[in-house]
Design a protein around this motif. Sequence first.
Motif, PDB file in Angstrom:
ATOM      1  N   ALA A  37      15.054  29.255  -8.373  1.00  0.00           N
ATOM      2  CA  ALA A  37      14.643  29.258  -7.529  1.00  0.00           C
ATOM      3  C   ALA A  37      15.040  28.506  -6.101  1.00  0.00           C
ATOM      4  O   ALA A  37      15.107  29.215  -5.151  1.00  0.00           O
ATOM      5  CB  ALA A  37      13.134  29.263  -7.580  1.00  0.00           C
TER       6      ALA A  37
ATOM      7  N   VAL B 114       8.948  26.345  -8.005  1.00  0.00           N
ATOM      8  CA  VAL B 114       8.907  27.479  -7.802  1.00  0.00           C
ATOM      9  C   VAL B 114       7.993  28.091  -6.436  1.00  0.00           C
ATOM     10  O   VAL B 114       8.307  28.200  -5.522  1.00  0.00           O
ATOM     11  CB  VAL B 114       8.792  28.867  -8.891  1.00  0.00           C
ATOM     12  CG1 VAL B 114      10.287  28.655 -10.161  1.00  0.00           C
ATOM     13  CG2 VAL B 114       7.475  29.185 -10.041  1.00  0.00           C
TER      14      VAL B 114
ATOM     15  N   CYS C  53       9.577  26.003  -3.259  1.00  0.00           N
ATOM     16  CA  CYS C  53      11.133  26.724  -3.483  1.00  0.00           C
ATOM     17  C   CYS C  53      10.157  28.823  -2.411  1.00  0.00           C
ATOM     18  O   CYS C  53      11.239  29.272  -1.039  1.00  0.00           O
ATOM     19  CB  CYS C  53      11.500  27.278  -4.185  1.00  0.00           C
ATOM     20  SG  CYS C  53      12.732  25.926  -4.655  1.00  0.00           S
ATOM     21  N   ARG C  54       9.479  29.075  -2.978  1.00  0.00           N
ATOM     22  CA  ARG C  54       8.567  30.064  -2.182  1.00  0.00           C
ATOM     23  C   ARG C  54       8.037  29.714  -0.430  1.00  0.00           C
ATOM     24  O   ARG C  54       8.620  30.426   0.118  1.00  0.00           O
ATOM     25  CB  ARG C  54       7.515  30.940  -3.250  1.00  0.00           C
ATOM     26  CG  ARG C  54       7.588  32.371  -3.038  1.00  0.00           C
ATOM     27  CD  ARG C  54       5.636  32.308  -2.843  1.00  0.00           C
ATOM     28  NE  ARG C  54       4.367  31.493  -1.882  1.00  0.00           N
ATOM     29  CZ  ARG C  54       5.121  31.866  -0.375  1.00  0.00           C
ATOM     30  NH1 ARG C  54       5.741  33.083   0.042  1.00  0.00           N
ATOM     31  NH2 ARG C  54       3.834  30.789   0.396  1.00  0.00           N
ATOM     32  N   GLU C  55       7.558  28.949  -1.039  1.00  0.00           N
ATOM     33  CA  GLU C  55       7.026  28.450   0.187  1.00  0.00           C
ATOM     34  C   GLU C  55       8.317  28.938   1.595  1.00  0.00           C
ATOM     35  O   GLU C  55       8.153  28.774   2.626  1.00  0.00           O
ATOM     36  CB  GLU C  55       6.431  27.229   0.001  1.00  0.00           C
ATOM     37  CG  GLU C  55       5.652  26.245   1.006  1.00  0.00           C
ATOM     38  CD  GLU C  55       4.859  24.644   0.925  1.00  0.00           C
ATOM     39  OE1 GLU C  55       4.864  24.232   2.330  1.00  0.00           O
ATOM     40  OE2 GLU C  55       4.742  24.524   0.274  1.00  0.00           O
TER      41      GLU C  55
ATOM     42  N   GLY D  97       9.122  35.472   1.252  1.00  0.00           N
ATOM     43  CA  GLY D  97       9.136  35.090  -0.396  1.00  0.00           C
ATOM     44  C   GLY D  97       7.886  35.750  -1.524  1.00  0.00           C
ATOM     45  O   GLY D  97       7.779  35.590  -2.673  1.00  0.00           O
ATOM     46  N   ILE D  98       7.727  36.818  -0.432  1.00  0.00           N
ATOM     47  CA  ILE D  98       6.637  37.606  -1.121  1.00  0.00           C
ATOM     48  C   ILE D  98       7.420  39.298  -0.984  1.00  0.00           C
ATOM     49  O   ILE D  98       6.649  39.887  -2.371  1.00  0.00           O
ATOM     50  CB  ILE D  98       4.993  37.557  -1.253  1.00  0.00           C
ATOM     51  CG1 ILE D  98       4.825  38.158   0.666  1.00  0.00           C
ATOM     52  CG2 ILE D  98       4.823  36.162  -1.241  1.00  0.00           C
ATOM     53  CD1 ILE D  98       3.520  38.218   0.976  1.00  0.00           C
TER      54      ILE D  98
ATOM     55  N   VAL E 296      13.644  35.472  -4.822  1.00  0.00           N
ATOM     56  CA  VAL E 296      12.429  33.591  -5.208  1.00  0.00           C
ATOM     57  C   VAL E 296      11.332  34.194  -5.216  1.00  0.00           C
ATOM     58  O   VAL E 296      10.312  33.881  -6.676  1.00  0.00           O
ATOM     59  CB  VAL E 296      12.117  32.520  -3.833  1.00  0.00           C
ATOM     60  CG1 VAL E 296      11.909  33.293  -2.835  1.00  0.00           C
ATOM     61  CG2 VAL E 296      11.226  31.346  -4.301  1.00  0.00           C
ATOM     62  N   ALA E 297      10.242  35.552  -5.156  1.00  0.00           N
ATOM     63  CA  ALA E 297       9.014  36.447  -5.363  1.00  0.00           C
ATOM     64  C   ALA E 297       9.591  36.238  -7.053  1.00  0.00           C
ATOM     65  O   ALA E 297       8.490  36.672  -7.573  1.00  0.00           O
ATOM     66  CB  ALA E 297       9.726  37.572  -4.160  1.00  0.00           C
TER      67      ALA E 297
ATOM     68  N   PHE F 192       9.023  33.290  -8.527  1.00  0.00           N
ATOM     69  CA  PHE F 192       8.142  32.719  -8.247  1.00  0.00           C
ATOM     70  C   PHE F 192       7.085  32.951  -9.707  1.00  0.00           C
ATOM     71  O   PHE F 192       5.587  33.029 -10.030  1.00  0.00           O
ATOM     72  CB  PHE F 192       7.670  33.052  -7.061  1.00  0.00           C
ATOM     73  CG  PHE F 192       6.260  32.675  -6.629  1.00  0.00           C
ATOM     74  CD1 PHE F 192       6.101  31.244  -6.388  1.00  0.00           C
ATOM     75  CD2 PHE F 192       4.452  33.640  -6.746  1.00  0.00           C
ATOM     76  CE1 PHE F 192       4.216  30.785  -6.276  1.00  0.00           C
ATOM     77  CE2 PHE F 192       3.695  33.240  -6.353  1.00  0.00           C
ATOM     78  CZ  PHE F 192       3.225  31.847  -6.158  1.00  0.00           C
TER      79      PHE F 192
END
Length: 392
Positions: free
Chosen positions: A265, A339, A342-344, A350-351, A357-358, A361
């Motif tokens: 991530a 994670v 990192c997603r933020e 990120g989704i 990264v999704a 996460f």
Amino acid sequence: MTFQPLVSDFYSYESLLSEPEQQAIMALRGYLESEVRPIIGGYWERAEFPTQIVQPLADLGAFSFAWDETRPFENSAVFRGFVAFEMARVDASVATFAGVQNGLCCGSISVCGSAEQRAEWLPRLASGELIGSFGLTEPQSGSDSAQGLATTARRDGDNWVLNGAKRWIGNATFADVTVIWAKDVADNHVKGFIVPTSTPGFSARKIEGKIALRPVQNADITLEDVVVPESLRLANANSFKDTAKVLRLTRAEVAWAAVGVAAGAYEAAVAYSKERVQFGKPIGSHQLVQDLLSKSLGNITASLGMVVRVSEMQDAGQQRDEHSALAKAFTTSRMRESVAWCRELFGGNGIVLDYEVARFFADAEALYSYEGTREMNALIVGRSITGQAAFV
């Protein structure tokens, strides 16, 4: 092949490996980057496992590092940890598949099997000829497996008859053999059995609807009067204490994989911070983004230090249950935190699976729970600290 350090290995822990080990890591990394990373997102979305990668991973030795029957370990436990780390930083499901095959299935046979059982089964599992799985968790028994196991084993002459159910059993839908843990009705002790999945009465049904580790083929297993010969009872598995010997080793491997997920991530976030432009400049030039990256790297670096030391203790014969438990509890907690940071950093991107990264996460949630929850591992450590068990 020149050894290349990872951006996520800030203190260069991989430099502790011998030159042959570094070359082996580079070969594994090269395969994962060229053949697995480009396709794994699609398999994750479809909840399918890319079975075509099994034989190449076997050829690279991914299933045979820990359980050598003919000579002492050629590679250090630190090296074997980095194998798990490398797989997880590309995809947690691939690392989980290997962990079940090599750690849980091969590990059970290696630690608890007879010399004859090890000689018969380990080479075939290590070579990728056979796929293995590991059946301990049950629909109503997870953290309390030591006491709450409901699957039964009844001796019937030269055979054993198994009845019960298992849940969350990785690889089980396409495994050739599953190590089943059941309670002997005669002495109430847990025993292990090597069960070919073609045995009448054995069935495995895929668990659908998962939001993590989607390529891992977890299954509900049903055992209805499954007859297993005495020759397939693990000769040295006579109580749950023997099962725990396997989990001590695999729990440390999950800790390594958790660090790999956080590293994957983080590496994705670093790359994105250099590419994504907002307010006329790359977001990596913003203070708050650098703060997220620095905190994530701190977690990864601290976790690497812990798992490296645990593996060094394993090589020295000093590793105890509480050492693996603390590593698993700590690294998965720091992974979960990292994670999320990192997603933020990716914002809305990120989704979606367009950005790796999704996947990291979502998968982090599974690693946080399996092979012992954080709470259960904390109690193992707490018992060591205080001398008092607080499990009930």
